[in-house]
Design an enzyme around this catalytic site. Structure first.
Site, PDB file in Angstrom:
ATOM      1  N   SER A 102      -3.224  14.158   6.700  1.00  0.00           N
ATOM      2  CA  SER A 102      -4.204  13.720   5.935  1.00  0.00           C
ATOM      3  C   SER A 102      -5.678  13.507   6.329  1.00  0.00           C
ATOM      4  CB  SER A 102      -3.861  12.343   5.158  1.00  0.00           C
ATOM      5  OG  SER A 102      -4.925  11.689   4.474  1.00  0.00           O
TER       6      SER A 102
ATOM      7  N   ARG B  17      -4.119   1.248  -9.184  1.00  0.00           N
ATOM      8  CA  ARG B  17      -3.212   0.731  -8.261  1.00  0.00           C
ATOM      9  C   ARG B  17      -2.922  -0.975  -8.195  1.00  0.00           C
ATOM     10  NH1 ARG B  17      -4.236   5.352  -3.684  1.00  0.00           N
ATOM     11  NH2 ARG B  17      -4.195   7.016  -5.244  1.00  0.00           N
TER      12      ARG B  17
ATOM     13  N   SER C 105       2.745  18.617  -7.956  1.00  0.00           N
ATOM     14  CA  SER C 105       2.721  17.041  -7.407  1.00  0.00           C
ATOM     15  C   SER C 105       1.750  16.025  -8.324  1.00  0.00           C
ATOM     16  CB  SER C 105       1.916  16.890  -6.277  1.00  0.00           C
ATOM     17  OG  SER C 105       1.831  15.514  -5.516  1.00  0.00           O
TER      18      SER C 105
ATOM     19  N   ALA D 126      -2.164   8.932   4.087  1.00  0.00           N
ATOM     20  CA  ALA D 126      -3.506   8.456   4.651  1.00  0.00           C
ATOM     21  C   ALA D 126      -2.820   7.247   5.788  1.00  0.00           C
ATOM     22  CB  ALA D 126      -4.208   7.666   3.807  1.00  0.00           C
TER      23      ALA D 126
ATOM     24  N   TYR E 185       0.826  -1.309  -0.032  1.00  0.00           N
ATOM     25  CA  TYR E 185      -0.070  -0.021   0.106  1.00  0.00           C
ATOM     26  C   TYR E 185       1.051   1.209  -0.068  1.00  0.00           C
ATOM     27  CZ  TYR E 185      -3.146   3.654   1.581  1.00  0.00           C
ATOM     28  OH  TYR E 185      -3.730   4.939   1.796  1.00  0.00           O
TER      29      TYR E 185
ATOM     30  N   ILE F 119      11.578  12.978  -3.604  1.00  0.00           N
ATOM     31  CA  ILE F 119      12.659  13.665  -2.771  1.00  0.00           C
ATOM     32  C   ILE F 119      13.247  12.541  -1.885  1.00  0.00           C
ATOM     33  CG2 ILE F 119      12.956  15.372  -1.113  1.00  0.00           C
ATOM     34  CD1 ILE F 119      12.294  16.964  -3.613  1.00  0.00           C
TER      35      ILE F 119
ATOM     36  N   HIS G 129       1.080  13.147  -6.971  1.00  0.00           N
ATOM     37  CA  HIS G 129       0.481  12.082  -6.144  1.00  0.00           C
ATOM     38  C   HIS G 129       1.307  11.049  -5.720  1.00  0.00           C
ATOM     39  CE1 HIS G 129      -3.378  12.011  -4.091  1.00  0.00           C
ATOM     40  NE2 HIS G 129      -3.150  10.895  -3.565  1.00  0.00           N
TER      41      HIS G 129
ATOM     42  N   ASP H 193       6.404  17.763  -4.687  1.00  0.00           N
ATOM     43  CA  ASP H 193       6.633  16.802  -3.970  1.00  0.00           C
ATOM     44  C   ASP H 193       6.741  15.671  -5.081  1.00  0.00           C
ATOM     45  OD1 ASP H 193       4.246  15.460  -4.608  1.00  0.00           O
ATOM     46  OD2 ASP H 193       3.416  15.794  -2.637  1.00  0.00           O
ATOM     47  N   GLY H 194       7.313  14.410  -4.366  1.00  0.00           N
ATOM     48  CA  GLY H 194       7.452  13.179  -5.629  1.00  0.00           C
ATOM     49  C   GLY H 194       8.991  13.100  -5.569  1.00  0.00           C
TER      50      GLY H 194
ATOM     51  N   ARG I 178       0.918   7.774  -8.149  1.00  0.00           N
ATOM     52  CA  ARG I 178      -0.222   6.960  -7.533  1.00  0.00           C
ATOM     53  C   ARG I 178      -1.248   7.094  -8.287  1.00  0.00           C
ATOM     54  NH1 ARG I 178       1.048   4.573  -2.580  1.00  0.00           N
ATOM     55  NH2 ARG I 178      -1.140   4.567  -1.501  1.00  0.00           N
TER      56      ARG I 178
HETATM   57  C1  LIG Z   1       0.518   5.530   1.484  1.00  0.00           C
HETATM   58  C2  LIG Z   1       0.271   6.979   0.759  1.00  0.00           C
HETATM   59  C3  LIG Z   1      -0.782   7.666   1.014  1.00  0.00           C
HETATM   60  C4  LIG Z   1      -1.114   8.979   0.609  1.00  0.00           C
HETATM   61  N1  LIG Z   1      -1.967   9.551   0.702  1.00  0.00           N
HETATM   62  C5  LIG Z   1      -2.504  10.753   0.433  1.00  0.00           C
HETATM   63  C6  LIG Z   1      -3.646  11.425   0.798  1.00  0.00           C
HETATM   64  O1  LIG Z   1      -4.320  11.087   1.790  1.00  0.00           O
HETATM   65  N2  LIG Z   1      -3.842  12.785   0.105  1.00  0.00           N
HETATM   66  C7  LIG Z   1      -3.040  13.221  -0.670  1.00  0.00           C
HETATM   67  O2  LIG Z   1      -3.257  14.318  -1.295  1.00  0.00           O
HETATM   68  N3  LIG Z   1      -1.877  12.438  -1.078  1.00  0.00           N
HETATM   69  C8  LIG Z   1      -1.614  11.484  -0.601  1.00  0.00           C
HETATM   70  N4  LIG Z   1      -0.544  10.829  -0.874  1.00  0.00           N
HETATM   71  C9  LIG Z   1       0.655  11.317  -1.584  1.00  0.00           C
HETATM   72  C10 LIG Z   1       1.664  12.142  -0.978  1.00  0.00           C
HETATM   73  O3  LIG Z   1       0.823  13.388  -0.411  1.00  0.00           O
HETATM   74  C11 LIG Z   1       2.615  12.793  -1.936  1.00  0.00           C
HETATM   75  O4  LIG Z   1       2.055  13.343  -2.906  1.00  0.00           O
HETATM   76  C12 LIG Z   1       3.485  11.851  -2.344  1.00  0.00           C
HETATM   77  O5  LIG Z   1       3.716  10.464  -1.505  1.00  0.00           O
HETATM   78  C13 LIG Z   1       5.070  12.435  -2.649  1.00  0.00           C
HETATM   79  O6  LIG Z   1       5.849  11.461  -3.129  1.00  0.00           O
HETATM   80  P1  LIG Z   1       7.016  10.457  -2.554  1.00  0.00           P
HETATM   81  O7  LIG Z   1       6.355   9.567  -1.520  1.00  0.00           O
HETATM   82  O8  LIG Z   1       7.742   9.786  -3.634  1.00  0.00           O
HETATM   83  O9  LIG Z   1       7.639  11.576  -1.541  1.00  0.00           O
HETATM   84  C14 LIG Z   1      -0.010   9.376  -0.458  1.00  0.00           C
HETATM   85  C15 LIG Z   1       1.026   8.788  -0.542  1.00  0.00           C
HETATM   86  C16 LIG Z   1       1.186   7.572  -0.108  1.00  0.00           C
HETATM   87  C17 LIG Z   1       2.602   6.897  -0.434  1.00  0.00           C
END
Ligand SMILES: Cc1cc2nc3c(=O)[nH]c(=O)nc-3n(C[C@H](O)[C@H](O)[C@H](O)COP(=O)(O)O)c2cc1C
Length: 355
Positions: A108, A165, A242, A81, A26, A278, A244, A275-276, A247
């Site tokens: 989150s 996913r 970003s 999350a 996850y 780093i 995400h 982000d992403g 994802r």
């Molecule tokens: C397990 C998991 C849960 C996430 N939950 C949320 C969320 O609830 N809301 C959101 O905007 N992004 C969520 N994200 C995205 C992160 O906020 C962020 O954009 C991303 O993890 C950054 O990339 P990195 O993990 O490579 O640093 C989630 C990412 C992961 C890995």
């Protein structure tokens, strides 16, 4: 296979051993073939730095102020999350670790600890939101963030639906007992993805949100410069470049490739965050050089949480902070306002695929 050298890579390996495989999948999973998730970080390593020498760097200052909050380093913890999947302390550990490291956590909406339970300590944080189909519930979530004294409300813009996913779906379709979305009603709280997203959200809803909260609204999830400008026009106080963490839409552009275009378009109207991928202090430096005011770190701080609770989160922050300070000294930039695109070679700065 050789043991990883970098402390964060060692921590990542330890985190994997510390949690059930389903939680790991996850956390680490991304959309479809996971190209974007990989590319987010590999692109940073490909950008060559062009250091300057013989600058007095006997004192290096990494501190900054973001929407009124002072940070020891330009680092935030991205909203992630359901953190009780990774450690019993869940979001409590993240909040405490961020405070100890002098950076800002974004909690989150899908937190496994409810906001009122989490924020008793008065520690600075930002709250995160997905606009809900039920705008009444959305208003309640906004009010909850205001009452908890959040410094800002970060609204996700890039998730009208969940990405495909496959890794995550193969591992976990339902939340395990004892883990739930503590801020949401039971009907949506137990499903793993999707139930809490509204595919009809448009800029008009972002304007509505801005008009219905006293908190600064930060728009998370733009890649296109025109979307960044739309977010500013809708009243966003900052934007986050970003995808995400890869994802949602696989093969979407790596965020570092989109950052210069967004920063150029926004032209200082509001802070631009990214982000992403780093994973190193030099990644933070490069993001600042390309126009970011600060970065958000995602999965790595969860490796810290999983292996050491709040102390583990702090270790990750300290590591990135120390590496950033060293990289600033080694590139001749003792303050963040001295970090600019000149630190990257002409080759890397000119390649701006997102215009
Ligand atoms: C397990 C998991 C849960 C996430 N939950 C949320 C969320 O609830 N809301 C959101 O905007 N992004 C969520 N994200 C995205 C992160 O906020 C962020 O954009 C991303 O993890 C950054 O990339 P990195 O993990 O490579 O640093 C989630 C990412 C992961 C890995």
């Amino acid at each position: 296979m050789r043991e990883p050298i970098h402390p964060l890579d060692r921590m990542r390996a330890a985190a994997r051993r510390s949690m059930p495989p389903s939680a790991w999948d996850y956390l680490m999973g991304a959309a479809v073939d996971e190209h974007t998730a990989r590319r987010n970080s590999s692109r940073y390593a490909e950008l060559p730095l062009l250091p300057r020498v013989c600058v007095d760097v006997s004192s290096v200052d990494t501190s900054c102020t973001l929407l009124g909050t002072e940070l020891a380093a330009p680092i935030l913890l991205a909203p992630i999350a359901l953190q009780k999947l990774f450690h019993l302390d869940g979001e409590h550990g993240t909040l405490a670790g961020a405070a100890a490291g002098g950076v800002l956590p974004v909690i989150s909406m899908e937190s496994s600890v409810s906001l009122p339970d989490l924020t008793d300590a008065g520690t600075p944080f930002w709250s995160h939101l997905y606009i809900q189909r039920d705008r009444g519930l959305t208003r309640e979530l906004v009010a909850q963030a205001e009452e908890a004294d959040a410094g800002a409300l970060m609204v996700t813009l890039d998730s009208p639906v969940a990405g495909a996913r496959y890794r995550q779906d193969a591992a976990m379709l339902h939340l395990p007992d004892g883990v739930q979305r503590a801020n949401l009603p039971p009907a949506t709280a137990g499903r793993l993805t999707g139930g809490y997203l509204d595919p009809s959200v448009t800029w008009a809803d972002i304007e509505w949100l801005v008009a219905n909260t006293q908190l600064p609204v930060v728009g998370k999830g733009v890649l296109h410069p025109e979307d960044a400008l739309r977010a500013c026009a809708a009243g966003a106080a900052a934007v986050v470049v970003s995808n995400h963490g890869g994802r949602n839409l696989d093969t979407a552009a790596a965020t570092v490739d989109c950052l210069p275009g967004v920063a150029d378009a926004v032209a200082g109207r509001v802070p631009v965050l990214v982000d992403g991928g780093i994973r190193r202090g030099t990644d933070v430096l490069k993001a600042i050089a390309l126009g970011a005011s600060a970065v958000l770190v995602g999965r790595p701080y969860v490796w810290g949480l999983a292996t050491g609770g709040a102390a583990g989160v702090r270790t990750v922050i300290d590591l990135l902070h120390d590496e950033l300070a060293a990289a600033m000294a080694l590139t001749g930039a003792p303050r963040l306002d001295r970090v600019d695109a000149d630190l990257l070679t002409i080759f890397s700065v000119r390649g701006r695929p997102c215009r």
